[in-house]
Design an enzyme around this catalytic site. Structure first.
Site, PDB file in Angstrom:
ATOM      1  N   LEU A 156       0.633  -1.209   0.056  1.00  0.00           N
ATOM      2  CA  LEU A 156       0.086   0.127  -0.013  1.00  0.00           C
ATOM      3  C   LEU A 156       0.933   1.237   0.101  1.00  0.00           C
ATOM      4  O   LEU A 156       0.628   2.097  -0.662  1.00  0.00           O
ATOM      5  CB  LEU A 156      -0.982  -0.147   1.263  1.00  0.00           C
ATOM      6  CG  LEU A 156      -2.091  -1.104   1.163  1.00  0.00           C
ATOM      7  CD1 LEU A 156      -2.776  -0.931   2.166  1.00  0.00           C
ATOM      8  CD2 LEU A 156      -3.045  -0.770  -0.109  1.00  0.00           C
ATOM      9  N   TYR A 157       1.812   1.288   0.890  1.00  0.00           N
ATOM     10  CA  TYR A 157       3.089   2.487   0.713  1.00  0.00           C
ATOM     11  C   TYR A 157       3.395   2.669  -0.575  1.00  0.00           C
ATOM     12  O   TYR A 157       3.384   3.756  -1.140  1.00  0.00           O
ATOM     13  CB  TYR A 157       4.032   2.298   1.778  1.00  0.00           C
ATOM     14  CG  TYR A 157       4.985   3.198   1.777  1.00  0.00           C
ATOM     15  CD1 TYR A 157       4.807   4.564   2.451  1.00  0.00           C
ATOM     16  CD2 TYR A 157       6.252   3.163   1.150  1.00  0.00           C
ATOM     17  CE1 TYR A 157       5.708   5.465   2.431  1.00  0.00           C
ATOM     18  CE2 TYR A 157       7.085   4.039   1.163  1.00  0.00           C
ATOM     19  CZ  TYR A 157       6.923   5.363   1.857  1.00  0.00           C
ATOM     20  OH  TYR A 157       7.833   6.258   1.977  1.00  0.00           O
ATOM     21  N   ASN A 158       3.699   1.676  -1.243  1.00  0.00           N
ATOM     22  CA  ASN A 158       4.541   1.692  -2.773  1.00  0.00           C
ATOM     23  C   ASN A 158       3.469   1.872  -3.781  1.00  0.00           C
ATOM     24  O   ASN A 158       3.673   3.054  -4.354  1.00  0.00           O
ATOM     25  CB  ASN A 158       4.980   0.425  -3.194  1.00  0.00           C
ATOM     26  CG  ASN A 158       6.380   0.032  -2.290  1.00  0.00           C
ATOM     27  OD1 ASN A 158       7.272   0.967  -1.924  1.00  0.00           O
ATOM     28  ND2 ASN A 158       6.582  -1.108  -1.752  1.00  0.00           N
ATOM     29  N   SER A 160       0.768   4.087  -3.067  1.00  0.00           N
ATOM     30  CA  SER A 160       0.470   5.177  -2.865  1.00  0.00           C
ATOM     31  C   SER A 160       1.756   5.999  -3.411  1.00  0.00           C
ATOM     32  O   SER A 160       1.274   7.140  -4.002  1.00  0.00           O
ATOM     33  CB  SER A 160       0.465   5.441  -1.283  1.00  0.00           C
ATOM     34  OG  SER A 160       1.462   5.753  -0.669  1.00  0.00           O
TER      35      SER A 160
END
Length: 265
Positions: A156-158, A160
């Site tokens: 999810l971080y990547n 985003s």
């Protein structure tokens, strides 16, 4: 704001309570800017300038911050989309947990940046000037000659940050004719409370190698001082173990191949 000074510049900094955002808010204020900082953390009230407790993933809160900047200063010259979170997330996680993680990570890192960018763009277009800076990561623009690779356990971080890169590119292209610049800061490991929590128990020698938030601010100030004729549509690489330089950047909107074939892949 003049070409050689941030005096009179009005800058919104999101995620300004701690870490990189706090250093950016304090550093911009020290260079003469009038800072409007926001964060969901009450400690945002400790920064100089105007501070508001606000959740960047809520449209009403974003509008409240933008209105406060306009009511107090009558203009917005700079938006720094810094607010960000990270969680260990991966395919195979519990379904309900995945939904909650998505709302938290994407809501802060991407939706918050989208909301603020859309809220300030009309103000900047009306003035025919402005600068939006999106705080990204070296996952998007790694140290040359490294290629982009999968950072496991951070889907999810990547997602985003890659999506944020899409906003940087599109906004730079769309807003160029209105005198508005848009760039991304793509830094490696930076010594912040968030990274220390995420990284867990790491040696002090590792922590000492990390970038300091104040160094990020120095590059930001240099970028802003380029003025209206400065770069736009660039990702600026700030990497651990290398001297931090504004010119370690790549024009992500340039269809010509970069001089270094590994600079952005």
């Amino acid at each position: 704001m003049s070409e050689r000074s941030l005096e009179g510049c009005v800058a919104i900094v999101t995620g300004a309570a701690r870490g990189i955002g706090r250093a950016l808010a304090i550093g911009l204020h020290g260079n003469g800017a009038r800072v409007v900082g926001c964060d969901i953390d009450e400690r945002v009230r400790e920064i100089p300038g105007t501070s508001l407790v606000a959740d960047v993933s809520r449209p009403d809160a974003v509008q409240r911050v933008v209105r406060a900047a306009l009511d107090q200063h009558g203009r917005i010259d700079v938006l720094v989309n810094n607010a960000g979170v990270v969680r260990p997330t991966r395919a195979g996680d519990d379904w309900q947990r995945g939904l909650e993680d998505y709302e938290h990570v994407i809501g802060t890192n991407l939706y918050g940046a989208f909301l603020f960018g859309r809220a300030v763009a009309p103000v900047m277009i009306a003035r025919q000037s402005g600068h939006i800076v999106n705080v990204s990561t070296d996952h998007v623009y790694p140290t040359p000659p490294k290629r982009v690779w999968g950072h496991g356990g951070m889907d999810l971080y990547n997602a985003s940050k890659w999506a944020l890169n899409g906003l940087t590119l599109d906004w730079a292209t769309t807003l160029r004719s209105s005198g508005v610049r848009v760039n991304g800061l793509c830094m490696g490991a930076t010594d912040t409370p968030m990274l220390r929590r995420f990284a867990g128990a790491v040696g002090e020698d590792v922590v000492r190698s990390w970038i300091r938030p104040e160094q990020i601010c120095e590059i930001l100030v240099e970028l802003l001082l380029e003025g209206p004729a400065g770069r736009t549509g660039h990702n600026i690489g700030l990497w651990v173990g290398r001297q931090l330089r504004l010119d370690d950047s790549v024009d992500v909107g340039d269809r010509r191949p970069p001089a270094d074939p590994h600079a952005f892949e």
